[in-house]
Each structure stands twice: as structure tokens, then as C-alpha cells.
Design an enzyme around this catalytic site. Structure first.
Site, short mmCIF file in Angstrom:
data_model
loop_
_atom_site.label_atom_id
_atom_site.label_comp_id
_atom_site.label_asym_id
_atom_site.label_seq_id
_atom_site.Cartn_x
_atom_site.Cartn_y
_atom_site.Cartn_z
N ASP A 16 0.85 -1.18 0.00
CA ASP A 16 0.00 0.00 0.00
C ASP A 16 0.90 1.24 0.00
O ASP A 16 2.10 1.16 0.32
CB ASP A 16 -0.90 -0.03 1.24
CG ASP A 16 -1.92 1.09 1.24
OD1 ASP A 16 -2.46 1.40 0.17
OD2 ASP A 16 -2.16 1.66 2.32
N ASP A 18 -0.27 5.04 1.03
CA ASP A 18 -0.49 5.95 2.15
C ASP A 18 -0.51 5.18 3.46
O ASP A 18 -1.21 4.17 3.60
CB ASP A 18 -1.81 6.70 1.97
CG ASP A 18 -1.75 7.69 0.82
OD1 ASP A 18 -1.03 8.69 0.95
OD2 ASP A 18 -2.40 7.44 -0.22
#
Length: 276
Positions: A16, A18
Site C-alpha cells: 500500500d 499511504d
């Protein structure tokens, strides 16, 4: 807290963005080193995001400003996954799209015709300019039989000022008006993981998903058959883990703790893996 992955080799890495690599426009400690290690040791990888607003070029520039250098091709968004999925379902169809450049450009590149009448799909993505007219059009098209697709189910998104309403919240309003639930493509749907693995030509058994959220990153990795690493630099705190009926393979303080694993868990021989 489980801090050790098993010693089964890792061929490919999904992560991922953020909360794992960056927070706002600031790189998290170890993020640049992690990407550099993947590149140094020739490990296939993709950076994933549910945010459908931006194109890979936009996101590459954002990461570059924070000191993280990677090519556009190493970024996989829910917009790209949505366009790829729909192209496999009904190539060349017409779609009514609510979203920003990240979604509209992905749909164009997959050969879709963007229209506001006689469409097969209504595709909802994230935007900062939802309009009453656009939502009304979407509702009427769905009532007329268009299939309802949404890039991701996130109900809020982060900002410096606090939470913002996101795709899932707007989709709920359309559902309330039509009685039709959308098909969500982005995390936690394991479909996004599968399309990412297919893009890399990787196998779930020898791949790992890194994320900061139990309800999206860890869940989608688990359901796609991958090991998962939860880092505690984003949305999930260590004490939150017990709320869930599933567990990540390992829980680490941050992406800096993953850097040495890139070399330690490399396959002993270079094996090209086909798609699942």
C-alpha cells in the site's frame, strides 16, 4: 506482536502507499530504502492505492517529491484495476464515469467510450467535485439498467483538515436512491490483488502484501492467498488487531523493518512464475 515472517522465499512484493510509504507528502522512515532494495535485488513489485483520483504519472511525481523513486509502471490504482476488470467483462462498452483523470484516463486506455446515455456501466470513482447533476444522471442510468461499479468502498479519505467523504459514502447515496449495490473493485476485494499479481506474472504463494489497514490491506491479501505484513505507521494500532477475526502474518513498526527482509527472503534461484 508477531514480528517474523516464515522463511518461505518471497518472489514479489505488493505494498500500500499511504500510511506505509508516505503520510501526506512526507516519506515515512525507510520507504525510499525499501523501494531501492527491491530495485537493487530485482524483485518484482507494485505500489497499490485505492485512491482513483490520480494517474500513475501524478502519483510517481508525488512520491518523487518525497524522495521515493520508482517508475509509473510500478503503481497500480483502483482506477486501473477497475478499467482492466471491465475490459475483461465487456470490452469497448460505453460507460458513464464520475471521477477524475486517474479514472477517466484508465477507462479511455482500456478502450471504453465515455457517454451519458445508452451506457452499459455507471462507474463511480473519487472526486472532489461531485455534482448534483452527475449523481442524478447516474441514478437514472442505473434505474434504466446500467450496471453499477465503484472503484473502492472507502467511505472517507484523509486530508490535512480531517476526513473527507469518499467513494463509498457517495455510492451509499446512489444505492439509497436506486436500491442497487455497486460492485467494488478496489481493496478489500481480492480482485485488486489478483490483477496486481497477474500484472507482475506472480504467484500468491510467493508474494507478500504490506499495508497499514486490517480491513482492506490485510483482508484482501489474506483472501488472495498471500502472506501479509501490517505496519503500524498508518490507520491501525497494535491494540486494534484483536478486534478482527483474522491476523496478519507479521506486524512490524514500519516499512524500515521490512527493508532487510527483501534480501533475506529472496528466492535461492531465479524462477519465473506464471500467473495463478
Amino acid at each position: 506482536m508477531t514480528t517474523v515472517l516464515d522463511d518461505h522465499p518471497i518472489h514479489s512484493w505488493l505494498t500500500d502507499m499511504d500510511g506505509v510509504l508516505v503520510h501526506e507528502d512526507r516519506a515515512l522512515p525507510g520507504a525510499a530504502d525499501f523501494i531501492a532494495a527491491l530495485q537493487q535485488f530485482g524483485r518484482p513489485f507494485l505500489v497499490l492505492t485505492n485512491n482513483s483520483i490520480f494517474t500513475p504519472r501524478d502519483l510517481r511525481a508525488r512520491l518523487s517529491r518525497s524522495g521515493i523513486d520508482l517508475p509509473e509502471a510500478s503503481i497500480w490504482t483502483s482506477a486501473l484495476a477497475t478499467a482492466r476488470f471491465l475490459a475483461e467483462q465487456q470490452p469497448g462498452a460505453a460507460a458513464y464515469v464520475i471521477g477524475e483523470a486517474g479514472l477517466t484516463s484508465a477507462m479511455h486506455e482500456e478502450g471504453f467510450i465515455l457517454a451519458d446515455t445508452d451506457v452499459e456501466f455507471v462507474v463511480l470513482g473519487e472526486t472532489r467535485t461531485y455534482s448534483f447533476e452527475a449523481l442524478t444522471r447516474a441514478i437514472r442510468l442505473i434505474d434504466q439498467g446500467a450496471k453499477f461499479i465503484a472503484t473502492n468502498p472507502d467511505v472517507t479519505g484523509p486530508s490535512a483538515q480531517g476526513p473527507l467523504p469518499a467513494t463509498g459514502a457517495v455510492a451509499a447515496m446512489i444505492t439509497a436512491a436506486t436500491g442497487i449495490q455497486p460492485y467494488y473493485v478496489g481493496k478489500p476485494n481480492p480482485l485488486m490483488m489478483r490483477t496486481a499479481l497477474n500484472r507482475l506474472g506472480a504467484h500468491s504463494e510467493t508474494s507478500v502484501m504490506i499495508g497499514d489497514r486490517m480491513d482492506t490491506d490485510v483482508k484482501s491479501g489474506l483472501e488472495a492467498g498471500m502472506r501479509s505484513v501490517l505496519v503500524l505507521t498508518g490507520s491501525t494500532r497494535e491494540e486494534d488487531i484483536a478486534q478482527y477475526p483474522y491476523r496478519p502474518t507479521a506486524v512490524l513498526n514500519g516499512i524500515a523493518d521490512v527493508v532487510p527482509l527483501v534480501e533475506e527472503l529472496m528466492p535461492l534461484t531465479s524462477v519465473e512464475l506464471g500467473e495463478d
